[in-house]
Design an enzyme around this catalytic site. Structure first.
Site, PDB file in Angstrom:
ATOM      1  N   TYR A 144      49.586  78.713  43.378  1.00  0.00           N
ATOM      2  CA  TYR A 144      50.474  79.240  44.436  1.00  0.00           C
ATOM      3  C   TYR A 144      50.888  80.577  44.368  1.00  0.00           C
ATOM      4  CZ  TYR A 144      51.118  74.086  44.421  1.00  0.00           C
ATOM      5  OH  TYR A 144      50.997  72.784  44.706  1.00  0.00           O
ATOM      6  N   LYS A 193      44.206  69.614  32.679  1.00  0.00           N
ATOM      7  CA  LYS A 193      42.940  69.279  33.108  1.00  0.00           C
ATOM      8  C   LYS A 193      42.066  70.307  32.035  1.00  0.00           C
ATOM      9  CE  LYS A 193      39.692  67.514  35.608  1.00  0.00           C
ATOM     10  NZ  LYS A 193      39.393  66.258  35.698  1.00  0.00           N
ATOM     11  N   ASP A 225      43.748  63.403  35.905  1.00  0.00           N
ATOM     12  CA  ASP A 225      43.154  62.445  36.991  1.00  0.00           C
ATOM     13  C   ASP A 225      43.573  61.022  36.311  1.00  0.00           C
ATOM     14  OD1 ASP A 225      41.737  63.687  34.698  1.00  0.00           O
ATOM     15  OD2 ASP A 225      39.977  63.205  35.690  1.00  0.00           O
ATOM     16  N   ASP A 249      53.355  69.128  41.695  1.00  0.00           N
ATOM     17  CA  ASP A 249      53.520  69.033  43.186  1.00  0.00           C
ATOM     18  C   ASP A 249      53.110  67.587  43.526  1.00  0.00           C
ATOM     19  OD1 ASP A 249      54.143  69.472  45.774  1.00  0.00           O
ATOM     20  OD2 ASP A 249      52.674  71.245  46.135  1.00  0.00           O
TER      21      ASP A 249
END
Ligand code: NAD
Length: 383
Positions: A144, A193, A225, A249
């Site tokens: 972002y 991740k 995940d 988010d």
């Protein structure tokens, strides 16, 4: 204790539910011997009408002079979205506050209150294990805030969003995670991740380093995940989750679906000084504004988070949360959280459909039963 709270009700149901949260705060102040000075400021369309800006300097001054901000919601009806009063209203109000006070983490609890299992999209067997988690999302790093680029190379269009983290940003989030876990069940899941992303590998390394300062907290790492899958299969395993901006988010919105209504969710954005903005994640709900039927619980729970995280008033925060739980257990429901709203057409005689004010009355009635020393409900003598 004396504390000053900036109260920004905003628009639509924001004004109605804020009135109720203020009533609850006044009861807490009386019961626990505090003085809360409440300074009201304008935000959103209400501020635009008065000052020609969605977040005027006058409001920022009120916030700066306060110990915490309790925010309602802003925004107008979709049919009026092109009017200057409403254009970019939410962005101008909330992003200005985020930027001004450099809120570094966002906290979103997701809890299924007992008696509310019917409105959750998850199966009873999954909920029976008890869902009560807190998701902490880093707010100032990640894609972002990186460089955004769009162009064409050899006739092929491309776009990229650079994602970067530095160790200081990760440390702030990690400390928030460990401290929050200390107030709860002492378990922290750090989500990343790291099998693919370099920024995630740094994230994992720094969180591990910070963990040496919190030997009482059990830390586990989980890939994002797998975390998404576990949130649906077995959400009861989580206590506190801490994660990066984008993963947070997405995961916090997924977790917000579990209680069954946004009207039951609260949120907090806090900076590295402990100064925070507390608000329901929902909007100004113009479709029901002015009807006295909005659910005040998200705003009231946001006030509880304010007491916990900005004022270190854990007992008081728990007293509010217990009172909300007790009112729900007693069957009080606003229209958005009835079984029929969740598609259940079987009759449930324990449900009492109430409006905004009556729901708060039920919560206050439970709060009045709290022992101010222990924060627990006093035993009520029955005939
Ligand atoms: P919304 O969240 O206001 O409403 C979505 C649905 O949820 C509506 O049917 C509404 O009636 C219901 N709902 C929301 N809160 C409720 C409550 N406390 N009790 C009972 N029902 C409730 O979203 P929207 O309708 O898309 O947006 C309305 C306005 O709010 C828009 O202008 C939007 O930009 C703004 N908005 C503001 C914020 C914020 O201030 N943080 C967040 C989201 C949307």
């Amino acid at each position: 204790m004396q504390r000053t709270i900036a109260v920004l009700p905003g628009d639509g149901i924001g004004r109605e539910v804020m009135r109720e949260a203020v009533r609850v705060l006044k009861v807490v102040a009386d019961k626990f011997g505090h003085e809360f000075h409440l300074n009201e400021g304008s935000a959103g369309g209400a501020a635009y009408e008065k000052y020609g800006a969605h977040l005027p300097q006058e409001t920022l001054d009120i916030c700066s002079a306060s110990d915490a901000i309790l925010f309602g919601s802003v925004g107008g009806p979709v049919s009026e979205s092109t009017l200057p009063k409403w254009v970019d209203c939410e962005r101008n109000s909330i992003l200005t506050l985020r930027k001004t006070f450099k809120f570094a983490v966002n906290l979103r609890p997701a809890k299924v209150y007992s008696g509310m299992e019917e409105i959750s999209p998850l199966k009873k067997e999954v909920l029976d294990r008890g869902v009560d988690m807190l998701i902490i999302r880093e707010l100032l790093g990640d894609a972002y805030f990186g460089r955004h680029e769009e162009g064409e190379r050899n006739g092929v269009r491309y776009a990229s969003d650079e994602s970067e983290y530095n160790e200081d940003q990760i440390k702030v989030a990690a400390h928030a995670g460990f401290k929050a876990a200390r107030l709860r069940k002492k378990r922290l899941t750090s989500v990343d991740k790291a099998n693919v992303l370099t920024a995630s590998r740094l994230w994992r390394k720094v969180v591990k380093e910070v963990s040496s300062e919190y030997p009482d907290i059990q830390l586990e790492d989980m890939l994002v995940d797998n975390c998404a899958m576990q949130l649906i299969k077995d959400p009861a395993q989580f206590d506190v989750i801490v994660t990066s901006n984008m993963f947070g988010d997405i995961l916090s919105d997924a977790a917000a679906a579990i209680p069954g209504s946004l009207g039951l969710c609260a949120s907090a954005s806090i900076n590295d000084q402990g100064f925070g903005l507390y608000e329901p994640p929902g909007g100004s709900a113009q479709d029901i504004a002015g009807k006295g039927i909005a659910n005040p619980i998200a705003q009231i729970l946001s006030a509880a988070l304010l007491l916990r995280y900005s004022f270190a008033m854990e007992t008081e925060a728990q007293a509010i949360e217990n009172a909300v739980e007790a009112a729900l257990k007693a069957g009080y429901r606003t229209g958005d959280i009835t079984r029929s709203t969740a598609g259940d057409t079987t009759k449930n005689s324990t449900e009492k459909l109430v409006g905004t004010e009556a729901m708060t009355n039920a919560i206050i009635e439970e709060l009045e039963k709290t022992n101010a020393k222990s924060g627990k409900k006093e035993a009520v003598a029955t005939a």
